[in-house]
Design an enzyme around this catalytic site. Structure first.
Site, PDB file in Angstrom:
ATOM      1  N   HIS A  60       0.896  -1.132   0.050  1.00 40.73           N
ATOM      2  CA  HIS A  60      -0.163   0.019   0.116  1.00 40.73           C
ATOM      3  C   HIS A  60       0.611   1.283  -0.206  1.00 40.73           C
ATOM      4  O   HIS A  60       1.648   1.231   0.810  1.00 40.73           O
ATOM      5  CB  HIS A  60      -0.925  -0.235   1.135  1.00 40.73           C
ATOM      6  N   CYS A 105      -0.376   2.050  -4.993  1.00 37.64           N
ATOM      7  CA  CYS A 105      -1.299   3.303  -5.349  1.00 37.64           C
ATOM      8  C   CYS A 105      -0.139   4.423  -5.536  1.00 37.64           C
ATOM      9  O   CYS A 105       0.829   4.428  -4.625  1.00 37.64           O
ATOM     10  CB  CYS A 105      -2.348   3.461  -4.392  1.00 37.64           C
TER      11      CYS A 105
END
Lengths: 330, 560
Positions: free
Chosen positions: A155, A197
């Site tokens: 992440h 991301c």
């Protein structure tokens, strides 16, 4: 006009294949590397981050299949999915929802596992500042002729990557670590791939030479996961790495696929996010860089022409002694 | 902060409450000033001192001197003219001392190396009884001497001597002409036996990226393994077919007699550790093709590069050390694929039947099909001829270590080192390039470490790191001085110490800067701590100042 081009293409394909090996021999001198290393890191833990472990293991599998041995791979997995209590199929990690491909296999060597995967350990591996008691398998023993592949997944956000849900590494730290590697000549060329991301923010700050970077999404975009599997109950892979794995499955050790093909993996229509890449710090043209320069381990080989004759006695001394005799008569 | 609620009592109450009020206010003022004083005088220095990182002193000025390194390498050359090469008149006028100098200048900031040595001087003649490490002795023999075959101009021996056939000169020439004619030839001999410009540039490639690279020099620089304090050499016997062949090899004896002398000679350069293993049921990753013309199996040169990877997964390594490993594999083909030959790029047979990979090691294929007939019962006992095998491995080891001189000039004959494994002048060559390489690497390491520590103010510099850096700097300076003086053995020793100390300092585990704080994070940490404390103090100080101003204004109004 189009038909003519098509026929021309048909004719030239078989001719091209026979030139593979000659061009390959020439490539060795242009790439300048003699060995390959890979550092593959999965930074997230917990069962619902199954896809990050699957991402890393699928890159590990490709890299091993193309020839890099375990002794040259540093695999860091922040959590154990294969033997997780919630895994309905223990000892497996699948990459496709029909359970087609078990990327865990039976020949996995994890070097850093569980809570050992921290920002500190990752930076220590890269810069080489490990305590003297660290075993060989946990070290990155690259030299100035090593091509290194670094793959990160987890992440992330704008300028950072989250490790273990509790700490983060910033893009400046990563750029500084690469610069220290360059100062000590710990790599010849480095390929950096990140699947998180806003992954492109992580390579924005690089400033060392011979770096090429790929990311699964631009700043402001999220990288999305691919498919959930109803039996396992979680998403199995991220979109970018799924299509990357599909691409790499077509590559074999003698393949001539180059980096431009890698840049085309997972266009926006498939990935929803826009993959990005950065090549301005790289010396060579990406079209001349083979996939196997980083993902595989094709060795440069030379024939041994001279040998040393150990059986017959060497008897040249009489020449010199005769000469010295001449001199003493002076 | 005391409100004057008793104001309406002022008319008929004595000035007591008002004075009390003033006294309270005064006390309040003094209290606020005292707190502010304590905060500024004691608090801020205390906070500064306790959040400081410990940084031991480093010799930054000396390190910046290392940035522009000037290496001067001097070789002692002795030229001995044998009888018959010079006429008596030329002999009489022989001077006793000349000096020959060549300078290599290295400057890191300039990407290309300054190449041309502009100065040339004369030759030095020292009468040395025994050639010390790093020196060269050239014996000049008459042109027509039968000692050397016709087409051979130079013969280089096993020690540090060379025989040079004198170039033709007339007896009418003066001594200067004779010497200048000889200069070029002697230079060629010395560059073969000690070092040439190319060797030094290659050794410095760590520091200075070579601008123009020929294919051969790039291949050479990629082949030889980098300088390291120690190496591990592993000999492996691969037996894919233990059911047919029961192999015996006297590896210990072979290593003792063939490899160990070489390693003993190389002891000043690095520590070597040797081990061996036998692996069963190991397969090559490539299928050999059957060639009908020689009725044998062949491996083409192009498929060789795919042989190593499947095998490497099976080779172990010593987990305790991080030294580079050189692997030497002896592969005995199984009975169904015997005999197995290697073909080179032009499809010719390779006499050694071996190949090597730069910085990794070598593989030799040893065919045993001729050692037994079809009537032999499996498994057949086979003793491997270690002399032949070790000859190949020794040659490959020399290539890996960078000892082999790959392209001697034409007309040169180099004596084979034989059982010693290494000629003295080859050792000298290696020592020269290793010393230069060590010095270059150590100086780069130290300068980049100093730069890093300078840039990042948050890294803690412990005392042991400072000590390592200082010792590295002094060793470097000594090494450069010894190179200038021509003492090769001492130069190598100092350069080794320098590189060990610099590596230890650079890779010290305590130098990891996890203290990287961007500015906004610094604010985020300090504001919740200091703001609640500082606000009342600042406000009360402002109140004091404004009250003092008002009083002064009142006083002035009253006095007016």
């Amino acid at each position: 006009m189009r038909i003519f081009a098509f026929i021309h293409l048909l004719v030239s394909i078989p001719h091209g294949y026979s030139n593979y090996v000659e061009t390959k021999a020439g490539q060795f001198f242009s790439s300048g590397h003699t060995n390959n290393w890979a550092v593959l890191v999965c930074t997230s833990r917990f069962w619902f981050n199954y896809r990050h472990v699957a991402n890393t293991l699928s890159v590990y599998r490709s890299v091993k299949r193309l020839g890099i041995p375990d002794s040259h791979i540093v695999l860091m997995l922040a959590d154990d999915m294969a033997c997780n209590y919630r895994n309905p199929k223990p000892a497996t990690v699948f990459s496709h929802k029909n359970m087609e491909l078990n990327v865990y296999g039976d020949d996995v060597e994890v070097d850093y596992r569980g809570y050992e995967v921290t920002v500190e350990n990752f930076l220590r591996v890269l810069t080489g500042r490990l305590p003297p008691s660290t075993p060989r398998s946990k070290r990155l023993l690259s030299d100035d002729r090593s091509n290194i592949l670094i793959y990160l997944t987890g992440h992330g956000g704008n300028g950072f990557l989250k490790f273990q849900d509790s700490e983060e590494i910033s893009n400046m730290e990563l750029a500084d670590a690469f610069e220290q590697m360059w100062q000590k000549r710990r790599y010849n060329e480095l390929l950096f791939i990140i699947d998180t991301c806003q992954g492109a923010s992580m390579y924005e700050r690089f400033y060392s030479p011979n770096l090429m970077a790929l990311a699964s999404s631009q700043v402001g975009e999220d990288s999305l996961s691919h498919q959930p599997d109803l039996a396992i109950g979680v998403h199995l892979m991220d979109k970018y790495t799924f299509y990357l794995l599909e691409f790499l499955e077509e590559v074999h050790p003698a393949s001539q696929a180059n980096m431009n093909d890698l840049f085309k993996v997972c266009p926006q229509s498939q990935c929803v996010s826009t993959p990005g890449h950065r090549t301005d710090l790289f010396q060579r043209d990406p079209g001349s860089v083979l996939i196997t320069d980083f993902f595989g381990s094709v060795r440069k080989v030379e024939i041994t022409k001279d040998t040393i004759n150990l059986t017959s006695p060497v008897d040249r001394k009489k020449y010199i002694t005769g000469f010295l005799c001449c001199q003493t008569n002076l | 902060m005391i409100k004057c609620t008793n104001l309406f009592f002022i008319s008929h109450v004595s000035p007591g409450p008002c004075c009390l009020l003033q006294a309270e206010k005064q006390r309040g003022r003094y209290a606020a000033l005292a707190i502010a004083a304590v905060v500024i005088v004691v608090g801020i220095p205390l906070w500064w001192k306790t959040t400081e990182t410990y940084r031991a002193w480093l010799p930054f000025s000396e390190i910046s001197e290392l940035d522009s390194l000037q290496l001067q390498l001097s070789v002692d050359i002795e030229v001995v003219f044998s009888r018959g090469t010079l006429t008596p008149e030329q002999q009489k006028k022989f001077p006793l001392s000349h000096v020959n100098e060549k300078e290599h200048q290295v400057d890191v900031s300039i990407p290309e190396l300054l190449t041309s040595p502009s100065t040339e001087a004369d030759l030095s003649l020292h009468m040395l009884s025994e050639s010390s490490c790093g020196s060269v002795v050239v014996y000049v023999i008459p042109e027509t001497a039968a000692l050397l075959p016709e087409d051979v101009k130079v013969y280089v021996g096993q020690r540090r001597t060379a025989l040079l056939r004198s170039p033709p000169f007339k007896s009418s020439w003066s001594l200067k002409e004779v010497l200048s004619n000889l200069d070029v030839k002697v230079e060629q001999v010395v560059s073969t036996m000690s070092f040439s410009h190319q060797d030094i540039v290659a050794a410095l490639s760590n520091r200075v990226r070579m601008a123009k690279v020929t294919k051969e020099s790039m291949a050479d620089s990629m082949r030889a393994i980098k300088s390291s304090p120690g190496y591990e050499i592993t000999f492996s016997l691969l037996n894919p077919d233990p059911r047919s062949h029961s192999l015996h090899w006297d590896i210990e004896g072979a290593v003792q007699s063939c490899i160990q002398p070489l390693l003993n000679k190389l002891a000043p350069i690095a520590n070597f550790s040797v081990d061996s293993q036998i692996l069963y049921y190991v397969v090559l990753g490539v299928n050999p093709r059957f060639d009908n013309s020689v009725s044998a199996y062949t491996l083409s040169a192009d498929s060789l590069s795919h042989v190593i990877n499947p095998v490497e997964a099976r080779l172990g390594s010593n987990a305790a050390s991080s030294n580079p490993v050189l692997n030497f594999l002896l592969y005995v083909p199984d009975s169904h694929h015997s005999p197995l030959f290697i073909r080179d790029h032009s499809k010719r047979e390779v006499p050694s039947n071996a190949f090597h990979s730069p910085r990794w090691g070598g593989i030799m294929v040893y065919n045993v099909n001729e050692m037994y007939g079809p009537e032999a019962e499996p498994p057949v006992d086979i003793n491997i001829n270690m002399a032949k095998v070790m000859g190949v491995f020794l040659a490959q080891l020399r290539l890996m270590l960078g000892v082999q001189h790959t392209h001697p000039p034409t007309g040169f004959v180099l004596q084979s080192p034989g059982s010693a494994g290494l000629a003295d002048w080859e050792l000298d060559r290696l020592l020269w390039s290793r010393s230069v390489e060590n010095i270059a690497t150590a100086s780069t390491t130290i300068t980049s470490l100093a730069q890093l520590l300078d840039q990042i103010g948050n890294i803690v510099i412990n005392d042991n790191i400072a000590q390592q850096v200082s010792s590295a700097v002094t060793s470097l300076q000594s090494a450069v001085a010894e190179l200038e003086a021509g003492n090769l053995a001492f130069a190598l020793q100092y350069s080794r110490e320098a590189i060990l100390a610099s590596e230890r300092a650079f890779f010290d585990p305590s130098l990891l800067h996890l203290l990287y704080f961007p500015d906004d994070q610094k604010f985020a940490i300090y504001i919740p701590l200091f703001l609640p404390m500082c606000v009342p103090i600042v406000l009360s100080l402002l109140k004091i100042v404004s009250e003092a101003k008002k009083r002064r204004a009142d006083k002035q109004a009253k006095s007016d």
